[in-house]
Design a protein around this motif. Structure first.
Motif, PDB file in Angstrom:
ATOM      1  N   GLY A   1       0.801  -1.206   0.000  1.00 40.22           N
ATOM      2  CA  GLY A   1       0.000   0.000   0.000  1.00 40.22           C
ATOM      3  C   GLY A   1       0.841   1.267   0.000  1.00 40.22           C
ATOM      4  O   GLY A   1       0.345   2.345  -0.354  1.00 40.22           O
TER       5      GLY A   1
ATOM      6  N   ALA B   1      -9.855  -7.378   3.319  1.00 36.65           N
ATOM      7  CA  ALA B   1      -8.833  -6.529   3.915  1.00 36.65           C
ATOM      8  C   ALA B   1      -7.566  -7.329   4.167  1.00 36.65           C
ATOM      9  O   ALA B   1      -7.621  -8.532   4.411  1.00 36.65           O
ATOM     10  CB  ALA B   1      -9.356  -5.939   5.222  1.00 36.65           C
TER      11      ALA B   1
ATOM     12  N   HIS C   1      -5.631   2.059   5.127  1.00 35.75           N
ATOM     13  CA  HIS C   1      -5.184   0.742   4.644  1.00 35.75           C
ATOM     14  C   HIS C   1      -3.968   0.255   5.427  1.00 35.75           C
ATOM     15  O   HIS C   1      -3.904  -0.909   5.843  1.00 35.75           O
ATOM     16  CB  HIS C   1      -4.852   0.835   3.156  1.00 35.75           C
ATOM     17  CG  HIS C   1      -4.286  -0.425   2.576  1.00 35.75           C
ATOM     18  ND1 HIS C   1      -5.070  -1.467   2.131  1.00 35.75           N
ATOM     19  CD2 HIS C   1      -3.001  -0.823   2.380  1.00 35.75           C
ATOM     20  CE1 HIS C   1      -4.304  -2.445   1.688  1.00 35.75           C
ATOM     21  NE2 HIS C   1      -3.036  -2.079   1.832  1.00 35.75           N
TER      22      HIS C   1
ATOM     23  N   SER D   1      -7.326   7.260   2.673  1.00 29.47           N
ATOM     24  CA  SER D   1      -7.565   5.838   2.391  1.00 29.47           C
ATOM     25  C   SER D   1      -6.276   5.028   2.536  1.00 29.47           C
ATOM     26  O   SER D   1      -6.291   3.902   3.043  1.00 29.47           O
ATOM     27  CB  SER D   1      -8.126   5.664   0.975  1.00 29.47           C
ATOM     28  OG  SER D   1      -9.415   6.243   0.880  1.00 29.47           O
ATOM     29  N   THR D   2      -5.164   5.608   2.083  1.00 29.53           N
ATOM     30  CA  THR D   2      -3.872   4.920   2.230  1.00 29.53           C
ATOM     31  C   THR D   2      -3.513   4.771   3.699  1.00 29.53           C
ATOM     32  O   THR D   2      -3.046   3.715   4.140  1.00 29.53           O
ATOM     33  CB  THR D   2      -2.769   5.699   1.496  1.00 29.53           C
ATOM     34  OG1 THR D   2      -3.124   5.830   0.115  1.00 29.53           O
ATOM     35  CG2 THR D   2      -1.422   4.995   1.623  1.00 29.53           C
TER      36      THR D   2
END
Length: 262
Positions: free
Chosen positions: A50, A108, A73, A69-70
């Motif tokens: 990621g 995930a 993650h 979002s990164t």
């Protein structure tokens, strides 16, 4: 933020605008600057899946990516990092937040927990080998178990072959002394020793590969996978350990041959 002054004024009091009620505030949401610093700090300290999504410009500034979002993650992958305290506070205050609810999904990435824990969602050596249900986890457990059993059998076979090669070398040296330094026999024994060295090379390559793979599996700190390794090693020595005594017989000159070592 200063750019949100009009929105804040509109929604701070009772408002007929539906978006003021449906799009509620997220307590603990970091600023873009803070989120970017968290991402940069995480990715500079370790290589994680990621990190390639947000490449920071060499001259400074923000990367052209979805920073929040990164950040989510990365923190879903390894939630106990110090940089993820802000993300954890968001999810505790607003569990329904979309970036938080994805942490419970089988899509995930598995969490990297560096202490003994239970669960089935775990990387097993490869990025594509991730058990997502009980059946897949049981299959992974037995696969690891049989690999450990095979490793013990291979280890015993190698020790017996070493003993057999030692005995053969002693007999070969005696034959060489009796036959003299004839070129044919010199070449024959040289090739024989080279063949044994090549077999040692193959044994070492396979044993080392399996050994380090089993070590990496135990380093997932998953209790079930850990015991798959140690149970397989114990069962393997139960079945094959008794045959290791052949090595002692060979050294004593009582083992006439070893077909699997030829």
């Amino acid at each position: 933020m200063s750019g949100c002054a009009d929105y804040t004024q509109m929604c701070s009091n009772v408002s007929v605008v539906s978006e003021c009620k449906t799009n509620t505030m997220l307590p603990g949401l970091p600023t873009t600057q803070d989120a970017a610093q968290y991402v940069q700090s995480i990715c500079s300290s370790m290589a994680m899946d990621g990190c390639d999504a947000c490449v920071f410009p060499a001259g400074g500034g923000y990367p052209q990516c979805d920073i929040l979002s990164t950040y989510a993650h990365l923190c879903t992958s390894m939630p106990d990092m110090d940089q993820c305290a802000s993300f954890k506070s968001i999810c505790q205050a607003t569990p329904s937040f979309s970036l938080c609810s994805s942490s419970g999904s089988t899509d995930a990435p598995p969490s990297m927990i560096m202490y003994f824990h239970q669960g089935i969602h775990e990387y097993v050596l490869f990025k594509s080998w991730v058990p997502n249900n009980n059946g897949q986890y049981v299959g992974a457990w037995f696969a690891i178990f049989f690999i450990a059993v095979f490793y013990q059998g291979l280890n015993v076979l190698r020790s017996n072959c070493e003993a057999y090669w030692l005995l053969s070398a002693e007999k070969g040296d005696k034959k060489w002394r009796l036959l003299g330094k004839n070129g044919f026999f010199v070449g024959y024994f040289a090739w024989k020793h080279t063949k044994i060295d090549l077999m040692r090379l193959v044994f070492t390559f396979i044993e080392s590969t399996i050994s380090y793979a089993l070590m990496l599996i135990t380093m997932t700190f998953n209790v079930g996978l850990f015991f798959a390794v140690v149970t397989g090693l114990a069962v393997g020595i139960f079945f094959f350990g008794r045959h290791r005594s052949l090595a002692g017989l060979a050294e004593a000159g009582k083992l006439d041959g070893c077909a699997s070592c030829q």
